[in-house]
Design a protein around this motif. Sequence first.
Motif, short mmCIF file in Angstrom:
data_model
loop_
_atom_site.label_atom_id
_atom_site.label_comp_id
_atom_site.label_asym_id
_atom_site.label_seq_id
_atom_site.Cartn_x
_atom_site.Cartn_y
_atom_site.Cartn_z
N ASN A 88 1.10 -0.71 0.00
CA ASN A 88 0.08 0.32 0.20
C ASN A 88 1.27 1.16 -0.16
O ASN A 88 0.86 2.48 -1.02
N THR A 89 1.62 1.67 0.58
CA THR A 89 2.95 2.85 0.41
C THR A 89 3.45 2.63 -0.16
O THR A 89 3.82 3.74 -1.04
N PHE A 90 3.68 1.45 -1.47
CA PHE A 90 4.52 1.52 -1.93
C PHE A 90 3.20 2.22 -3.76
O PHE A 90 3.95 3.40 -4.69
N LEU A 91 1.99 1.94 -3.37
CA LEU A 91 1.14 2.48 -4.36
C LEU A 91 1.20 4.37 -3.98
O LEU A 91 0.88 4.23 -4.97
N GLU A 92 0.62 4.18 -2.56
CA GLU A 92 0.78 5.71 -2.60
C GLU A 92 1.93 6.91 -2.90
O GLU A 92 2.10 7.60 -3.77
N ILE A 93 2.94 5.94 -2.47
CA ILE A 93 4.59 6.65 -3.27
C ILE A 93 4.41 6.86 -4.55
O ILE A 93 4.59 8.26 -5.34
N GLY A 94 3.62 5.90 -5.48
CA GLY A 94 3.56 6.32 -6.90
C GLY A 94 2.59 7.36 -7.25
O GLY A 94 2.88 7.52 -8.10
N PHE A 95 0.84 7.47 -6.05
CA PHE A 95 0.24 8.56 -6.46
C PHE A 95 0.54 9.54 -6.33
O PHE A 95 0.52 10.65 -7.17
N HIS A 136 3.03 11.22 -9.08
CA HIS A 136 2.30 11.41 -10.04
C HIS A 136 1.43 12.83 -9.98
O HIS A 136 1.54 13.72 -10.92
N ILE A 137 1.18 12.92 -8.98
CA ILE A 137 0.50 14.00 -8.72
C ILE A 137 1.58 15.56 -8.02
O ILE A 137 0.83 16.37 -7.95
N GLY A 138 2.76 15.17 -8.24
CA GLY A 138 3.89 16.32 -8.07
C GLY A 138 3.98 16.43 -6.39
O GLY A 138 4.63 17.21 -6.14
N LYS A 139 3.81 15.56 -5.88
CA LYS A 139 3.73 16.51 -3.93
C LYS A 139 5.24 15.85 -3.61
O LYS A 139 5.80 15.11 -3.87
N LEU A 149 11.86 3.40 -6.02
CA LEU A 149 11.68 4.15 -5.26
C LEU A 149 13.44 5.43 -5.39
O LEU A 149 12.19 6.51 -5.35
N GLU A 150 13.91 4.48 -5.81
CA GLU A 150 15.12 6.20 -6.79
C GLU A 150 14.70 6.56 -7.45
O GLU A 150 14.85 7.64 -7.58
N SER A 151 14.15 6.18 -8.86
CA SER A 151 13.36 7.07 -9.52
C SER A 151 12.43 8.20 -8.88
O SER A 151 11.87 9.00 -9.87
N VAL A 152 11.95 8.05 -8.03
CA VAL A 152 10.58 9.40 -7.59
C VAL A 152 11.61 10.57 -6.83
O VAL A 152 10.96 11.32 -6.43
N GLU A 153 12.86 10.20 -6.30
CA GLU A 153 13.91 10.58 -5.75
C GLU A 153 13.27 11.47 -4.84
O GLU A 153 13.78 12.71 -4.13
N PRO A 154 13.33 10.42 -3.38
CA PRO A 154 12.79 11.18 -2.07
C PRO A 154 13.90 11.63 -1.63
O PRO A 154 15.19 11.39 -2.34
N VAL A 155 13.68 12.65 -0.68
CA VAL A 155 14.35 13.40 0.26
C VAL A 155 14.24 12.10 1.44
O VAL A 155 13.29 11.80 2.09
#
Length: 135
Positions: free
Chosen positions: A88-95, A98-101, A119-125
């Motif tokens: 679920n968390t993985f799904l929420e990260i993708g969402f 996608h919406i620019g959060k 996960l690396e591709s979404v560039e989290p801090v």
Amino acid sequence: MTITICSSLKFWDEIQGLKKELEELGHTVHMPIKVEGVDYWEKDGSKRVAAKKAQELISEHMSRIEKSDAILVANYTKKEIENYIGANTFLEIGFAHHIGKKIYFLNPIPEQPYIREELESVEPVVLSRDLRKIG
């Protein structure tokens, strides 16, 4: 800043403390939804599925993410997996991506097969547990 916490409900006690810390820093916090009376650790997940459908829990949490400035992924160690991120968390990260959060991880990206690169591709801090880095 308004932040939605995304995490396995296995870490419910930890994220309660996290919420308090974030609020002390001046943030508004949305939490995952935990349904009373549902055993989230029962091997037969049919009651969890029924609760998620009946109360539209996935959509409700996604709405919270939409209303937020950022998400904070509370990724703690679960069993032998350090910094665990569940389905679920993985799904929420993708969402959220996608919406620019803005996406924050409390701890480093886990070494979980098949998802590390995603996960690396979404560039989290990565905060390394320092909530003062949020901004």
